[in-house]
Design a protein around this motif. Structure first.
Motif, PDB file in Angstrom:
ATOM      1  N   LYS A 297       0.829  -1.198   0.000  1.00 44.21           N
ATOM      2  CA  LYS A 297       0.000   0.000   0.000  1.00 44.21           C
ATOM      3  C   LYS A 297       0.868   1.255   0.000  1.00 44.21           C
ATOM      4  O   LYS A 297       1.893   1.309   0.668  1.00 44.21           O
ATOM      5  CB  LYS A 297      -0.924  -0.007   1.218  1.00 44.21           C
ATOM      6  N   GLY A 298       0.429   2.239  -0.780  1.00 42.81           N
ATOM      7  CA  GLY A 298       1.107   3.534  -0.787  1.00 42.81           C
ATOM      8  C   GLY A 298       2.025   3.762  -1.960  1.00 42.81           C
ATOM      9  O   GLY A 298       2.463   4.895  -2.183  1.00 42.81           O
ATOM     10  N   TYR A 299       2.344   2.704  -2.732  1.00 47.03           N
ATOM     11  CA  TYR A 299       3.211   2.893  -3.897  1.00 47.03           C
ATOM     12  C   TYR A 299       2.379   3.439  -5.053  1.00 47.03           C
ATOM     13  O   TYR A 299       1.286   2.945  -5.347  1.00 47.03           O
ATOM     14  CB  TYR A 299       3.869   1.571  -4.304  1.00 47.03           C
ATOM     15  N   ASP A 300       2.880   4.468  -5.727  1.00 47.47           N
ATOM     16  CA  ASP A 300       2.166   5.107  -6.824  1.00 47.47           C
ATOM     17  C   ASP A 300       2.514   4.406  -8.135  1.00 47.47           C
ATOM     18  O   ASP A 300       3.431   4.816  -8.852  1.00 47.47           O
ATOM     19  CB  ASP A 300       2.530   6.589  -6.891  1.00 47.47           C
ATOM     20  N   GLY A 301       1.817   3.335  -8.426  1.00 47.29           N
ATOM     21  CA  GLY A 301       2.076   2.590  -9.659  1.00 47.29           C
ATOM     22  C   GLY A 301       1.577   1.167  -9.556  1.00 47.29           C
ATOM     23  O   GLY A 301       1.218   0.686  -8.469  1.00 47.29           O
ATOM     24  N   ASP A 302       1.584   0.499 -10.687  1.00 40.67           N
ATOM     25  CA  ASP A 302       1.104  -0.876 -10.740  1.00 40.67           C
ATOM     26  C   ASP A 302       2.208  -1.858 -10.344  1.00 40.67           C
ATOM     27  O   ASP A 302       3.392  -1.593 -10.554  1.00 40.67           O
ATOM     28  CB  ASP A 302       0.631  -1.214 -12.156  1.00 40.67           C
ATOM     29  N   PRO A 303       1.842  -3.027  -9.814  1.00 39.52           N
ATOM     30  CA  PRO A 303       2.843  -4.063  -9.522  1.00 39.52           C
ATOM     31  C   PRO A 303       3.410  -4.656 -10.808  1.00 39.52           C
ATOM     32  O   PRO A 303       2.813  -4.540 -11.889  1.00 39.52           O
ATOM     33  CB  PRO A 303       2.053  -5.101  -8.725  1.00 39.52           C
TER      34      PRO A 303
END
Length: 321
Positions: A297-303
């Protein structure tokens, strides 16, 4: 940084059959691996002919990179299992997030240690406001069978033991060295240490004869057991040593990696370590379906998407190709 190659190939690791049971001097050249559009790392393990040093099974050296006007490290969420990741910096900062809820900025000579156990996912990125240079190493430690399904966890240790002598300062990253013990959790007999040498240093570092060792050069000009080791290269040393001669022609930074030879045979594919084809297939399915590895959670982008599996079955084999 983790393994972001889109054309991933399996690496078959482990087993004691190819451990060099006497002192040797085997210089390993890196394989240059592109990560994204502009980043490049020097991969020392797994290497052609040498896949492990003790339980150390993956070593990337990166930088120093000038990222003053760049976003720096940007590694989207991706999964791990069956291993520990060791983040180690000489310059810069890395912001770690993972699916256990950990959020931690790692700074130079602080230990970021993530135990994936049965399953974890994480991201790594340079903070929005960051130092000009980024320089460090990303390493993996294989978990033995009895601990590879343990609960995932993250540890951050800013205060690490230091062993000093004239001309050398050794910061203990993992395991034991010269009577000191790292606070990082270790699951096999192991050593990881950062060695800072001053120009003109001529020292002998105590070792465990039953361990196999290698030395990664991070910076400067140093001779390891008489062999010049340039930054971004690694010297494999075998077993049977009670001490290691080190000499510095300039201020130099090295990493000492060692441990008891790892007996188990492994399959390493992308960011997973398993023991069978079925485990790797299931891990890929679970990641692509969004189960088991949790959410960062919190990362700005797709896995990241997992690479395709190779057409031939994966089988664990020995330590060398």
């Amino acid at each position: 940084m983790s393994n972001l190659e889109r054309e991933a190939a399996p690496s078959l690791c482990g087993g004691r059959g190819f451990v060099v049971a006497e002192p040797v001097r085997e210089l390993l050249s890196p394989r240059h691996v592109k990560l994204g559009e502009s980043s490049e790392v020097r991969r020392l393990l797994p290497n052609l002919g040498r896949r492990m040093v003790g339980a150390w099974c993956f070593v990337d050296h990166y930088g120093p990179d000038d990222i003053a006007d760049e976003p720096g490290m940007q590694v989207p969420p991706h999964p791990h299992m069956g291993l520990q990741t060791v983040s180690w910096l000489h310059q810069g900062e890395v912001l770690h997030r993972d699916s256990t809820g950990s959020l931690q900025t790692i700074r130079p000579r602080e230990l970021g240690l993530m135990t994936s156990g049965r399953a974890i996912s994480h991201s790594e990125e340079s903070p929005r406001s960051h130092a000009r240079f980024l320089h460090g190493a990303q390493l993996w430690v294989a978990l033995p069978d009895g601990h590879r399904h343990t609960d995932p966890r993250f540890e951050h240790h800013a205060d690490l033991p230091v062993v000093t002598a004239p001309g050398i300062k050794a910061t203990l990253i993992l395991g034991d060295l010269d009577g000191a013990t790292s606070p990082g959790t270790a699951y096999t007999p192991i050593t990881g240490a950062d060695l800072a040498l001053t120009q003109g240093a001529d020292v002998r570092l105590p070792l465990e004869p039953d361990f196999e060792y290698a030395v990664l050069s991070m910076s400067g000009e140093a001779h390891v057991d008489g062999v010049p080791v340039l930054p971004g290269s690694m010297l494999y040393l075998g077993c049977g040593r009670s001490e290691l001669p080190l000499r510095a022609e300039s201020d130099a930074g090295l990493m000492l990696l060692g441990g008891e030879p790892f007996e188990e045979e492994l399959i390493m594919f992308w960011n997973w370590i398993g023991r069978s084809q079925e485990e790797i297939v299931q891990a890929r399915r679970d990641w692509m379906e969004g189960t088991r590895f949790g959410e960062v959670k919190g990362y700005d982008g797709d896995p990241l998407s997992a690479p395709a599996l190779p057409p031939t079955p994966l089988k664990p084999r020995g330590r060398v190709r």
